[in-house]
Motif scaffolding. Structure first.
Motif, PDB file in Angstrom:
ATOM      1  N   ILE A 199       0.834  -1.201   0.000  1.00  0.00           N
ATOM      2  CA  ILE A 199       0.000   0.000   0.000  1.00  0.00           C
ATOM      3  C   ILE A 199       0.867   1.249   0.000  1.00  0.00           C
ATOM      4  O   ILE A 199       0.581   2.230  -0.688  1.00  0.00           O
ATOM      5  N   ARG A 200       1.957   1.227   0.771  1.00  0.00           N
ATOM      6  CA  ARG A 200       2.856   2.381   0.796  1.00  0.00           C
ATOM      7  C   ARG A 200       3.457   2.620  -0.593  1.00  0.00           C
ATOM      8  O   ARG A 200       3.636   3.766  -1.023  1.00  0.00           O
ATOM      9  N   GLU A 201       3.754   1.538  -1.304  1.00  0.00           N
ATOM     10  CA  GLU A 201       4.300   1.678  -2.660  1.00  0.00           C
ATOM     11  C   GLU A 201       3.284   2.360  -3.585  1.00  0.00           C
ATOM     12  O   GLU A 201       3.643   3.258  -4.351  1.00  0.00           O
ATOM     13  N   TYR A 202       2.012   1.960  -3.490  1.00  0.00           N
ATOM     14  CA  TYR A 202       0.986   2.605  -4.313  1.00  0.00           C
ATOM     15  C   TYR A 202       0.848   4.092  -3.947  1.00  0.00           C
ATOM     16  O   TYR A 202       0.731   4.947  -4.827  1.00  0.00           O
ATOM     17  N   LEU A 203       0.854   4.367  -2.654  1.00  0.00           N
ATOM     18  CA  LEU A 203       0.727   5.753  -2.208  1.00  0.00           C
ATOM     19  C   LEU A 203       1.920   6.588  -2.662  1.00  0.00           C
ATOM     20  O   LEU A 203       1.756   7.755  -3.037  1.00  0.00           O
ATOM     21  N   GLN A 204       3.106   6.005  -2.613  1.00  0.00           N
ATOM     22  CA  GLN A 204       4.293   6.735  -3.042  1.00  0.00           C
ATOM     23  C   GLN A 204       4.198   7.092  -4.516  1.00  0.00           C
ATOM     24  O   GLN A 204       4.563   8.204  -4.919  1.00  0.00           O
ATOM     25  N   ARG A 205       3.685   6.158  -5.305  1.00  0.00           N
ATOM     26  CA  ARG A 205       3.516   6.441  -6.730  1.00  0.00           C
ATOM     27  C   ARG A 205       2.516   7.586  -6.937  1.00  0.00           C
ATOM     28  O   ARG A 205       2.762   8.500  -7.720  1.00  0.00           O
ATOM     29  N   ASP A 206       1.392   7.522  -6.218  1.00  0.00           N
ATOM     30  CA  ASP A 206       0.407   8.602  -6.317  1.00  0.00           C
ATOM     31  C   ASP A 206       0.990   9.927  -5.829  1.00  0.00           C
ATOM     32  O   ASP A 206       0.732  10.988  -6.400  1.00  0.00           O
ATOM     33  N   TYR A 207       1.770   9.852  -4.758  1.00  0.00           N
ATOM     34  CA  TYR A 207       2.395  11.041  -4.167  1.00  0.00           C
ATOM     35  C   TYR A 207       3.360  11.675  -5.156  1.00  0.00           C
ATOM     36  O   TYR A 207       3.379  12.897  -5.335  1.00  0.00           O
ATOM     37  N   ASP A 208       4.160  10.839  -5.812  1.00  0.00           N
ATOM     38  CA  ASP A 208       5.166  11.344  -6.753  1.00  0.00           C
ATOM     39  C   ASP A 208       4.537  11.857  -8.046  1.00  0.00           C
ATOM     40  O   ASP A 208       4.976  12.865  -8.612  1.00  0.00           O
ATOM     41  N   GLN A 209       3.502  11.155  -8.513  1.00  0.00           N
ATOM     42  CA  GLN A 209       2.899  11.497  -9.803  1.00  0.00           C
ATOM     43  C   GLN A 209       1.716  12.456  -9.662  1.00  0.00           C
ATOM     44  O   GLN A 209       1.258  13.000 -10.671  1.00  0.00           O
ATOM     45  N   GLY A 210       1.234  12.657  -8.441  1.00  0.00           N
ATOM     46  CA  GLY A 210       0.084  13.526  -8.244  1.00  0.00           C
ATOM     47  C   GLY A 210      -1.216  12.923  -8.736  1.00  0.00           C
ATOM     48  O   GLY A 210      -2.171  13.650  -9.035  1.00  0.00           O
ATOM     49  N   THR A 211      -1.276  11.578  -8.830  1.00  0.00           N
ATOM     50  CA  THR A 211      -2.490  10.916  -9.305  1.00  0.00           C
ATOM     51  C   THR A 211      -3.660  11.212  -8.385  1.00  0.00           C
ATOM     52  O   THR A 211      -4.739  11.614  -8.817  1.00  0.00           O
ATOM     53  N   TYR A 212      -3.456  10.954  -7.097  1.00  0.00           N
ATOM     54  CA  TYR A 212      -4.427  11.302  -6.069  1.00  0.00           C
ATOM     55  C   TYR A 212      -3.678  12.055  -4.973  1.00  0.00           C
ATOM     56  O   TYR A 212      -2.566  11.681  -4.615  1.00  0.00           O
ATOM     57  N   PRO A 213      -4.282  13.100  -4.426  1.00  0.00           N
ATOM     58  CA  PRO A 213      -3.591  13.840  -3.360  1.00  0.00           C
ATOM     59  C   PRO A 213      -3.353  12.954  -2.132  1.00  0.00           C
ATOM     60  O   PRO A 213      -4.269  12.300  -1.653  1.00  0.00           O
ATOM     61  N   VAL A 214      -2.130  12.899  -1.665  1.00  0.00           N
ATOM     62  CA  VAL A 214      -1.782  12.177  -0.440  1.00  0.00           C
ATOM     63  C   VAL A 214      -1.281  13.217   0.553  1.00  0.00           C
ATOM     64  O   VAL A 214      -0.236  13.833   0.325  1.00  0.00           O
ATOM     65  N   PRO A 215      -2.003  13.462   1.645  1.00  0.00           N
ATOM     66  CA  PRO A 215      -1.657  14.575   2.532  1.00  0.00           C
ATOM     67  C   PRO A 215      -0.440  14.340   3.406  1.00  0.00           C
ATOM     68  O   PRO A 215       0.006  15.267   4.084  1.00  0.00           O
ATOM     69  N   TYR A 216       0.096  13.112   3.413  1.00  0.00           N
ATOM     70  CA  TYR A 216       1.261  12.816   4.240  1.00  0.00           C
ATOM     71  C   TYR A 216       2.320  12.119   3.402  1.00  0.00           C
ATOM     72  O   TYR A 216       2.010  11.478   2.387  1.00  0.00           O
ATOM     73  N   ASP A 217       3.554  12.252   3.818  1.00  0.00           N
ATOM     74  CA  ASP A 217       4.630  11.509   3.186  1.00  0.00           C
ATOM     75  C   ASP A 217       4.327  10.019   3.351  1.00  0.00           C
ATOM     76  O   ASP A 217       4.176   9.538   4.479  1.00  0.00           O
ATOM     77  N   PRO A 218       4.200   9.252   2.266  1.00  0.00           N
ATOM     78  CA  PRO A 218       3.876   7.829   2.384  1.00  0.00           C
ATOM     79  C   PRO A 218       4.838   7.051   3.272  1.00  0.00           C
ATOM     80  O   PRO A 218       4.462   6.019   3.837  1.00  0.00           O
ATOM     81  N   GLN A 219       6.077   7.534   3.390  1.00  0.00           N
ATOM     82  CA  GLN A 219       7.030   6.833   4.249  1.00  0.00           C
ATOM     83  C   GLN A 219       6.659   6.961   5.725  1.00  0.00           C
ATOM     84  O   GLN A 219       7.210   6.252   6.574  1.00  0.00           O
ATOM     85  N   HIS A 220       5.731   7.864   6.050  1.00  0.00           N
ATOM     86  CA  HIS A 220       5.262   8.020   7.422  1.00  0.00           C
ATOM     87  C   HIS A 220       3.859   7.449   7.615  1.00  0.00           C
ATOM     88  O   HIS A 220       3.205   7.735   8.619  1.00  0.00           O
ATOM     89  N   LEU A 221       3.406   6.635   6.646  1.00  0.00           N
ATOM     90  CA  LEU A 221       2.104   5.978   6.755  1.00  0.00           C
ATOM     91  C   LEU A 221       2.306   4.471   6.821  1.00  0.00           C
ATOM     92  O   LEU A 221       2.993   3.890   5.980  1.00  0.00           O
ATOM     93  N   PHE A 222       1.709   3.856   7.837  1.00  0.00           N
ATOM     94  CA  PHE A 222       1.797   2.401   7.990  1.00  0.00           C
ATOM     95  C   PHE A 222       0.373   1.868   7.990  1.00  0.00           C
ATOM     96  O   PHE A 222      -0.411   2.166   8.902  1.00  0.00           O
ATOM     97  N   ALA A 223       0.009   1.089   6.984  1.00  0.00           N
ATOM     98  CA  ALA A 223      -1.349   0.551   6.876  1.00  0.00           C
ATOM     99  C   ALA A 223      -1.623  -0.417   8.020  1.00  0.00           C
ATOM    100  O   ALA A 223      -0.837  -1.341   8.267  1.00  0.00           O
ATOM    101  N   ILE A 224      -2.734  -0.196   8.718  1.00  0.00           N
ATOM    102  CA  ILE A 224      -3.075  -1.010   9.882  1.00  0.00           C
ATOM    103  C   ILE A 224      -4.415  -1.713   9.715  1.00  0.00           C
ATOM    104  O   ILE A 224      -4.827  -2.491  10.571  1.00  0.00           O
ATOM    105  N   GLY A 225      -5.106  -1.472   8.594  1.00  0.00           N
ATOM    106  CA  GLY A 225      -6.380  -2.153   8.394  1.00  0.00           C
ATOM    107  C   GLY A 225      -7.129  -1.574   7.219  1.00  0.00           C
ATOM    108  O   GLY A 225      -6.630  -0.728   6.469  1.00  0.00           O
ATOM    109  N   GLY A 226      -8.361  -2.040   7.055  1.00  0.00           N
ATOM    110  CA  GLY A 226      -9.185  -1.564   5.957  1.00  0.00           C
ATOM    111  C   GLY A 226     -10.649  -1.858   6.221  1.00  0.00           C
ATOM    112  O   GLY A 226     -11.011  -2.480   7.234  1.00  0.00           O
ATOM    113  N   THR A 227     -11.495  -1.407   5.328  1.00  0.00           N
ATOM    114  CA  THR A 227     -12.935  -1.593   5.482  1.00  0.00           C
ATOM    115  C   THR A 227     -13.498  -2.313   4.260  1.00  0.00           C
ATOM    116  O   THR A 227     -12.872  -2.366   3.189  1.00  0.00           O
TER     117      THR A 227
END
Length: 225
Positions: free
Chosen positions: A77-105
């Motif tokens: 998930i962090r890899e996908y977010l980093q790609r979005d963060y770098d390419q601006g595909t979807y706005p990511v409000p935090y540096d993906p390296q500081h996000l740790f996925a802990i669950g989902g819905t």
């Protein structure tokens, strides 16, 4: 607050005592300390889902790789977010390296710890985003309090309507039958062993903190299950 009493009163844990968790091993494998509220939550409930089987929290004894705390989901998930963060595909409000996925819905949202500061896990906040979309919500509190706030309806500005009105219940996970093709679980590995292997094979690795994803992937390729 780390006391899970508010959650256990609202959403009773299973009567069967979950298996004990070796937190020292888990934290060594993740190469980071974990919040105390999460440890109490995981120890009290075991692996499973909250709110009518709607919110799944990753657990050290997760029944598949995809809901296991030390499984591959957080790094993927962090890899996908980093790609979005770098390419601006979807706005990511935090540096993906500081996000740790802990669950989902079941609605496709992902839950994260915002791991800042990295050495103060009890101060980590919770973030949630929609699947393939631009909406994010940040909860200024820990994971246990977030679950209480969602299930009790205390949050009145949550942008995701499918998280409103969830039933106050917990559903333990049931291990699925093993099928041919299911990825086997890798045994826990001491991160210092990975660092030593990486240095011996020409990789640059920090003396502490998270091991870079490309280094861990190279180690896994060199040490197949």
């Amino acid at each position: 607050m780390t006391d899970p009493t508010a959650l256990t009163r609202l959403c009773p844990p299973p009567q069967t005592q979950p298996a004990p968790i070796d937190w020292g091993r888990i934290e060594a494998e993740l190469d980071m300390r974990l919040p105390e509220d999460y440890k109490q939550l995981a120890a009290a409930y075991g692996p499973g889902s909250y709110g009518g089987d709607y919110i799944t929290i990753y657990h050290p004894h997760g029944v598949t790789l995809y809901v296991n705390l030390t499984g591959p989901m957080s790094s993927r998930i962090r890899e996908y977010l980093q790609r979005d963060y770098d390419q601006g595909t979807y706005p990511v409000p935090y540096d993906p390296q500081h996000l740790f996925a802990i669950g989902g819905t079941e609605g496709g949202q992902k839950l994260f710890w915002i791991t800042e500061p990295v050495n103060a896990p009890d101060s980590w906040r919770v973030a949630i985003n929609e699947d393939k979309g631009s909406r994010w919500f940040t909860y200024d509190g820990n994971l246990t309090n977030f679950l209480v706030a969602v299930i009790s309806g205390e949050i009145d500005n949550l942008p995701f309507s499918n998280l409103l009105g969830l039933p106050a219940c917990f559903t333990p996970s049931v291990p699925p039958p093993f099928e041919v093709g299911d990825p086997p679980m890798r045994a826990p590995v001491d991160t210092e062993d990975i660092r030593n292997w990486a240095r011996a094979n020409g990789f640059q690795v920090p003396p502490r903190g998270r091991i870079p994803r490309q280094v861990r992937e190279a180690w896994e390729q060199a040490h197949p299950i």
